[in-house]
Design a protein around this motif. Structure first.
Motif, PDB file in Angstrom:
ATOM      1  N   PHE A  23       0.429 -50.769  -2.087  1.00 21.43           N
ATOM      2  CA  PHE A  23      -0.823 -49.939  -2.577  1.00 21.43           C
ATOM      3  C   PHE A  23      -0.702 -48.767  -2.865  1.00 21.43           C
ATOM      4  O   PHE A  23      -0.842 -48.006  -3.902  1.00 21.43           O
ATOM      5  N   PHE A  24      -0.277 -47.932  -2.034  1.00 19.69           N
ATOM      6  CA  PHE A  24      -0.278 -46.638  -1.864  1.00 19.69           C
ATOM      7  C   PHE A  24       1.047 -46.124  -2.765  1.00 19.69           C
ATOM      8  O   PHE A  24       0.967 -44.959  -3.350  1.00 19.69           O
ATOM      9  N   GLY A  25       1.993 -46.907  -2.678  1.00 18.74           N
ATOM     10  CA  GLY A  25       3.153 -46.577  -3.691  1.00 18.74           C
ATOM     11  C   GLY A  25       2.644 -46.490  -5.046  1.00 18.74           C
ATOM     12  O   GLY A  25       3.271 -45.666  -5.843  1.00 18.74           O
ATOM     13  N   VAL A  26       1.919 -47.511  -5.446  1.00 20.43           N
ATOM     14  CA  VAL A  26       1.450 -47.377  -6.899  1.00 20.43           C
ATOM     15  C   VAL A  26       0.479 -46.057  -7.027  1.00 20.43           C
ATOM     16  O   VAL A  26       0.742 -45.419  -7.960  1.00 20.43           O
ATOM     17  N   ILE A  27      -0.241 -45.926  -6.176  1.00 23.42           N
ATOM     18  CA  ILE A  27      -0.997 -44.814  -6.447  1.00 23.42           C
ATOM     19  C   ILE A  27      -0.266 -43.485  -6.394  1.00 23.42           C
ATOM     20  O   ILE A  27      -0.569 -42.672  -7.161  1.00 23.42           O
ATOM     21  N   ILE A  28       0.570 -43.129  -5.600  1.00 22.10           N
ATOM     22  CA  ILE A  28       1.412 -42.080  -5.546  1.00 22.10           C
ATOM     23  C   ILE A  28       2.258 -42.011  -6.813  1.00 22.10           C
ATOM     24  O   ILE A  28       2.604 -40.890  -7.468  1.00 22.10           O
ATOM     25  N   ALA A  29       2.862 -43.094  -7.121  1.00 22.29           N
ATOM     26  CA  ALA A  29       3.630 -43.253  -8.619  1.00 22.29           C
ATOM     27  C   ALA A  29       2.713 -42.688  -9.601  1.00 22.29           C
ATOM     28  O   ALA A  29       3.349 -41.926 -10.427  1.00 22.29           O
ATOM     29  N   VAL A  30       1.460 -43.164  -9.967  1.00 22.50           N
ATOM     30  CA  VAL A  30       0.678 -42.687 -10.836  1.00 22.50           C
ATOM     31  C   VAL A  30       0.470 -41.370 -10.573  1.00 22.50           C
ATOM     32  O   VAL A  30       0.361 -40.698 -11.720  1.00 22.50           O
ATOM     33  N   ASN A  31       0.156 -40.954  -9.664  1.00 25.00           N
ATOM     34  CA  ASN A  31      -0.238 -39.436  -9.521  1.00 25.00           C
ATOM     35  C   ASN A  31       0.851 -38.533 -10.008  1.00 25.00           C
ATOM     36  O   ASN A  31       0.729 -37.603 -10.675  1.00 25.00           O
ATOM     37  N   ILE A  32       2.052 -38.888  -9.473  1.00 23.70           N
ATOM     38  CA  ILE A  32       3.167 -38.069  -9.783  1.00 23.70           C
ATOM     39  C   ILE A  32       3.513 -38.253 -11.387  1.00 23.70           C
ATOM     40  O   ILE A  32       3.822 -37.203 -12.260  1.00 23.70           O
ATOM     41  N   THR A  33       3.389 -39.364 -12.143  1.00 24.97           N
ATOM     42  CA  THR A  33       3.479 -39.523 -13.374  1.00 24.97           C
ATOM     43  C   THR A  33       2.426 -38.626 -14.264  1.00 24.97           C
ATOM     44  O   THR A  33       2.765 -37.877 -15.053  1.00 24.97           O
ATOM     45  N   MET A  34       1.384 -38.416 -13.714  1.00 22.52           N
ATOM     46  CA  MET A  34       0.148 -37.698 -14.130  1.00 22.52           C
ATOM     47  C   MET A  34       0.563 -36.292 -14.128  1.00 22.52           C
ATOM     48  O   MET A  34       0.291 -35.660 -15.094  1.00 22.52           O
ATOM     49  N   ALA A  35       0.892 -35.987 -12.752  1.00 23.68           N
ATOM     50  CA  ALA A  35       1.325 -34.588 -12.539  1.00 23.68           C
ATOM     51  C   ALA A  35       2.432 -33.915 -13.690  1.00 23.68           C
ATOM     52  O   ALA A  35       2.283 -32.892 -14.282  1.00 23.68           O
ATOM     53  N   VAL A  36       3.356 -34.949 -13.739  1.00 23.83           N
ATOM     54  CA  VAL A  36       4.577 -34.448 -14.752  1.00 23.83           C
ATOM     55  C   VAL A  36       3.897 -34.365 -16.168  1.00 23.83           C
ATOM     56  O   VAL A  36       4.371 -33.618 -16.995  1.00 23.83           O
ATOM     57  N   ALA A  38       1.029 -33.533 -17.026  1.00 26.00           N
ATOM     58  CA  ALA A  38      -0.092 -32.415 -17.166  1.00 26.00           C
ATOM     59  C   ALA A  38       0.933 -31.149 -17.340  1.00 26.00           C
ATOM     60  O   ALA A  38       0.394 -30.158 -17.952  1.00 26.00           O
ATOM     61  N   ASN A  39       2.066 -31.164 -16.544  1.00 27.40           N
ATOM     62  CA  ASN A  39       2.892 -29.832 -16.700  1.00 27.40           C
ATOM     63  C   ASN A  39       3.541 -29.843 -17.792  1.00 27.40           C
ATOM     64  O   ASN A  39       4.121 -28.762 -18.332  1.00 27.40           O
ATOM     65  N   THR A  40       3.863 -30.885 -18.657  1.00 30.22           N
ATOM     66  CA  THR A  40       4.570 -30.698 -19.873  1.00 30.22           C
ATOM     67  C   THR A  40       4.038 -30.936 -21.121  1.00 30.22           C
ATOM     68  O   THR A  40       4.234 -30.887 -22.242  1.00 30.22           O
ATOM     69  N   SER A  41       2.452 -30.898 -21.023  1.00 28.60           N
ATOM     70  CA  SER A  41       1.556 -30.927 -22.309  1.00 28.60           C
ATOM     71  C   SER A  41       1.029 -29.505 -22.446  1.00 28.60           C
ATOM     72  O   SER A  41       1.241 -28.535 -21.901  1.00 28.60           O
ATOM     73  N   TRP A  42       0.072 -29.601 -23.363  1.00 25.67           N
ATOM     74  CA  TRP A  42      -0.737 -28.562 -23.474  1.00 25.67           C
ATOM     75  C   TRP A  42      -1.477 -27.886 -22.465  1.00 25.67           C
ATOM     76  O   TRP A  42      -2.153 -28.665 -21.478  1.00 25.67           O
ATOM     77  N   THR A  43      -1.400 -26.646 -22.145  1.00 17.85           N
ATOM     78  CA  THR A  43      -1.988 -25.981 -20.859  1.00 17.85           C
ATOM     79  C   THR A  43      -3.427 -25.910 -21.097  1.00 17.85           C
ATOM     80  O   THR A  43      -4.071 -25.599 -20.302  1.00 17.85           O
ATOM     81  N   GLY A  44      -4.069 -26.096 -22.164  1.00 11.66           N
ATOM     82  CA  GLY A  44      -5.373 -25.590 -22.353  1.00 11.66           C
ATOM     83  C   GLY A  44      -5.813 -24.314 -22.283  1.00 11.66           C
ATOM     84  O   GLY A  44      -7.193 -23.705 -22.305  1.00 11.66           O
ATOM     85  N   PHE A  45      -4.813 -23.309 -22.416  1.00 11.27           N
ATOM     86  CA  PHE A  45      -4.861 -21.857 -22.485  1.00 11.27           C
ATOM     87  C   PHE A  45      -5.740 -21.461 -23.824  1.00 11.27           C
ATOM     88  O   PHE A  45      -5.268 -21.804 -24.943  1.00 11.27           O
ATOM     89  N   VAL A  46      -6.724 -20.604 -23.621  1.00  7.79           N
ATOM     90  CA  VAL A  46      -7.505 -20.113 -24.988  1.00  7.79           C
ATOM     91  C   VAL A  46      -7.363 -18.679 -24.954  1.00  7.79           C
ATOM     92  O   VAL A  46      -7.053 -18.269 -26.078  1.00  7.79           O
ATOM     93  N   VAL A  47      -7.785 -18.051 -24.079  1.00  8.86           N
ATOM     94  CA  VAL A  47      -7.761 -16.485 -23.928  1.00  8.86           C
ATOM     95  C   VAL A  47      -7.142 -16.070 -22.636  1.00  8.86           C
ATOM     96  O   VAL A  47      -6.917 -16.740 -21.716  1.00  8.86           O
TER      97      VAL A  47
END
Length: 165
Positions: A23-36, A38-47
């Motif tokens: 159970f917790f392995g799946v949750i941690i794997a999903v969190n790591i995937t989403m963090a990766v 998030a760090n490799t896509s658009w930053t949301g930076f506007v100004v």
């Protein structure tokens, strides 16, 4: 003498431990995937600095009102590896432009952002050589007319095979 069948042990502590790890392995794997992602896509930076942008808001609004009062129209075209920017007055006559810049950027990434200096052409507009890949672009142009009137325009274009659509 026959041996009695061993009783079923049922759900044990080891089974519960395996369920918890899964159970917790799946949750941690999903969190790591989403963090990766998030760090490799658009930053949301506007100004760069939202406080300063807020302070400049009234000045930019006033400049936009003054520009709208001129009743000028502008157009940007990209063809044959060249970006061309023109401005026409309220009567449809082309306004002579003396200098300008064009900031070309993708809507969702800053990887291909570029700034080009536009030079006056023979017809009174501004142009520069540029090589852009096909897709959606935002072109933000700042120009100065021959009478020192500033002009700012942001345009979204879709390039297909090197021409604007």
């Amino acid at each position: 003498m026959s041996r009695p069948a061993s009783p079923s042990r049922g759900f044990t502590g080891l089974h519960m431990l395996a369920v918890m790890f899964a159970f917790f392995g799946v949750i941690i794997a999903v969190n790591i995937t989403m963090a990766v992602f998030a760090n490799t896509s658009w930053t949301g930076f506007v100004v760069r600095n939202s406080y300063v942008a807020g302070l400049e808001f009234n000045d930019k609004t006033q400049a936009a009102r003054e520009q709208a009062a001129l009743n000028w129209t502008s157009s940007v075209a990209i063809a044959d590896g060249r970006v061309t920017f023109t401005v026409h007055d309220a009567d449809g006559k082309q306004v002579a432009l003396s200098e300008g810049t064009a900031s070309l950027r993708r809507p969702v990434s800053d990887a291909e952002d570029t700034l080009v200096t536009l030079s006056p052409d023979a017809k009174g507009g501004l142009s520069a050589d540029i090589q852009l890949r096909d897709g959606s672009w935002i072109i933000e142009t700042n120009a100065i007319a021959a009478d020192a009137t500033p002009w700012h325009e942001a345009t979204r274009v879709l390039l297909r095979e090197g021409t604007t659509k």
